[in-house]
Design a protein around this motif. Structure first.
Motif, PDB file in Angstrom:
ATOM      1  N   GLY A 123       0.807  -1.212   0.000  1.00 57.28           N
ATOM      2  CA  GLY A 123       0.000   0.000   0.000  1.00 57.28           C
ATOM      3  C   GLY A 123       0.836   1.256   0.000  1.00 57.28           C
ATOM      4  N   VAL A 150       1.665  -3.850  -7.358  1.00 61.40           N
ATOM      5  CA  VAL A 150       0.303  -3.586  -6.882  1.00 61.40           C
ATOM      6  C   VAL A 150       0.404  -2.564  -5.762  1.00 61.40           C
ATOM      7  CG1 VAL A 150      -1.795  -4.559  -5.895  1.00 61.40           C
ATOM      8  CG2 VAL A 150      -0.400  -5.940  -7.456  1.00 61.40           C
ATOM      9  N   THR A 151      -0.076  -1.350  -6.028  1.00 60.11           N
ATOM     10  CA  THR A 151      -0.027  -0.274  -5.039  1.00 60.11           C
ATOM     11  C   THR A 151      -0.964   0.843  -5.484  1.00 60.11           C
ATOM     12  OG1 THR A 151       1.422   1.266  -3.842  1.00 60.11           O
ATOM     13  CG2 THR A 151       1.900   0.922  -6.167  1.00 60.11           C
ATOM     14  N   PRO A 152      -1.526   1.602  -4.542  1.00 63.41           N
ATOM     15  CA  PRO A 152      -2.331   2.769  -4.929  1.00 63.41           C
ATOM     16  C   PRO A 152      -1.474   4.005  -5.173  1.00 63.41           C
ATOM     17  CG  PRO A 152      -2.451   2.448  -2.560  1.00 63.41           C
ATOM     18  CD  PRO A 152      -1.635   1.297  -3.104  1.00 63.41           C
ATOM     19  N   GLU A 153      -0.187   3.944  -4.837  1.00 68.39           N
ATOM     20  CA  GLU A 153       0.679   5.109  -4.931  1.00 68.39           C
ATOM     21  C   GLU A 153       1.326   5.237  -6.310  1.00 68.39           C
ATOM     22  OE1 GLU A 153       3.490   5.174  -1.723  1.00 68.39           O
ATOM     23  OE2 GLU A 153       1.951   5.785  -0.283  1.00 68.39           O
ATOM     24  N   VAL A 163       1.849  -1.681 -13.545  1.00 72.48           N
ATOM     25  CA  VAL A 163       1.264  -1.203 -12.288  1.00 72.48           C
ATOM     26  C   VAL A 163      -0.208  -1.579 -12.247  1.00 72.48           C
ATOM     27  CG1 VAL A 163       0.813   0.798 -10.821  1.00 72.48           C
ATOM     28  CG2 VAL A 163       2.909   0.694 -12.203  1.00 72.48           C
ATOM     29  N   HIS A 164      -0.649  -2.133 -11.115  1.00 75.91           N
ATOM     30  CA  HIS A 164      -2.032  -2.575 -10.938  1.00 75.91           C
ATOM     31  C   HIS A 164      -2.630  -1.860  -9.719  1.00 75.91           C
ATOM     32  CE1 HIS A 164      -1.026  -6.092 -13.542  1.00 75.91           C
ATOM     33  NE2 HIS A 164       0.142  -5.986 -12.926  1.00 75.91           N
ATOM     34  N   ARG A 165      -3.833  -1.351  -9.868  1.00 73.27           N
ATOM     35  CA  ARG A 165      -4.577  -0.742  -8.759  1.00 73.27           C
ATOM     36  C   ARG A 165      -5.680  -1.721  -8.371  1.00 73.27           C
ATOM     37  NH1 ARG A 165      -0.580   2.941  -8.260  1.00 73.27           N
ATOM     38  NH2 ARG A 165      -0.482   4.363 -10.046  1.00 73.27           N
ATOM     39  N   GLU A 167      -7.916  -4.086  -5.278  1.00 72.83           N
ATOM     40  CA  GLU A 167      -8.375  -4.252  -3.899  1.00 72.83           C
ATOM     41  C   GLU A 167      -7.848  -5.573  -3.343  1.00 72.83           C
ATOM     42  OE1 GLU A 167     -10.079  -2.004  -2.130  1.00 72.83           O
ATOM     43  OE2 GLU A 167      -9.903  -0.671  -3.862  1.00 72.83           O
TER      44      GLU A 167
END
Length: 200
Positions: A123, A150-153, A163-165, A167
């Motif tokens: 995260g 995988v990160t929201p940043e 890059v993967h957004r 849950e």
């Protein structure tokens, strides 16, 4: 009127610091991965100084009270349990990690790929060592291996980086774990990261 709950479960134990009155009324379970001081001592965000513990003493005092008031402190590791006991010897502590759903996170048939795949899940991209990972892989990215992040940043653009957004419950996240050849988390500070358990 509202019914009084039989028990309260707090996943982030810092929420309990100002909940002493309610904790006296309702049995409360506190899930803890590390104490306030140990998180600070990891120096993830700022250097530890000689006066650091003194500055944190108000929070440490509230934490100590919460540990003592809790019906049970659920320490995620034995290391965490020892930390809790050292801060609050009268706390009722049990080692209990929530674990990972192995019916979902399980091996699968590997898909054909041009290069091996590495996987990073975090995260907090920078605090979890994402920048250091990109630097260490350097020119190998897109040439010798691909990296799924995988990160929201925000993530710097690099050849071979996807890059993967996603849950935490996303089926796509499960597939990434299943297809990765290696899981990488060069984190600057952590206690019991779920991503590492999932990746093993």
């Amino acid at each position: 009127g509202r019914r009084k709950p039989d028990v309260v479960h707090m996943q982030g134990h810092t929420l309990s610091f100002l909940a002493g009155r309610e904790m006296r009324r309702i049995p409360t379970l506190l899930a803890v991965d590390a104490t306030v001081w140990e998180w600070h001592a990891m120096a993830i965000w700022r250097r530890t100084r000689r006066h650091s513990r003194a500055l944190l003493e108000p929070s440490i005092g509230l934490e100590r009270r919460a540990f003592s008031l809790a019906a049970r402190v659920l320490a995620m590791t034995e290391w965490t349990a020892e930390l809790v006991r050292s801060e609050a010897p009268d706390a009722w502590v049990a080692v209990h990690h929530p674990g990972v759903d192995l019916s979902r996170f399980r091996p699968a048939t590997r898909e054909a790929r041009a290069r091996p795949r590495a996987l990073f899940v975090g995260g907090r991209f920078e605090a979890k060592g994402g920048l250091e990972l990109l630097e260490s892989l350097g020119p190998a990215l897109g040439r010798d291996l691909d990296l799924d992040v995988v990160t929201p940043e925000p993530v710097p653009r690099r050849e071979g980086v996807r890059v993967h957004r996603l849950e935490p419950e996303s089926p796509a996240l499960v597939r990434l774990f299943q297809q990765a050849d290696v899981f990488c988390l060069p984190t600057r500070g952590d206690a019991a990261p779920f991503a590492v358990l999932t990746g093993t």
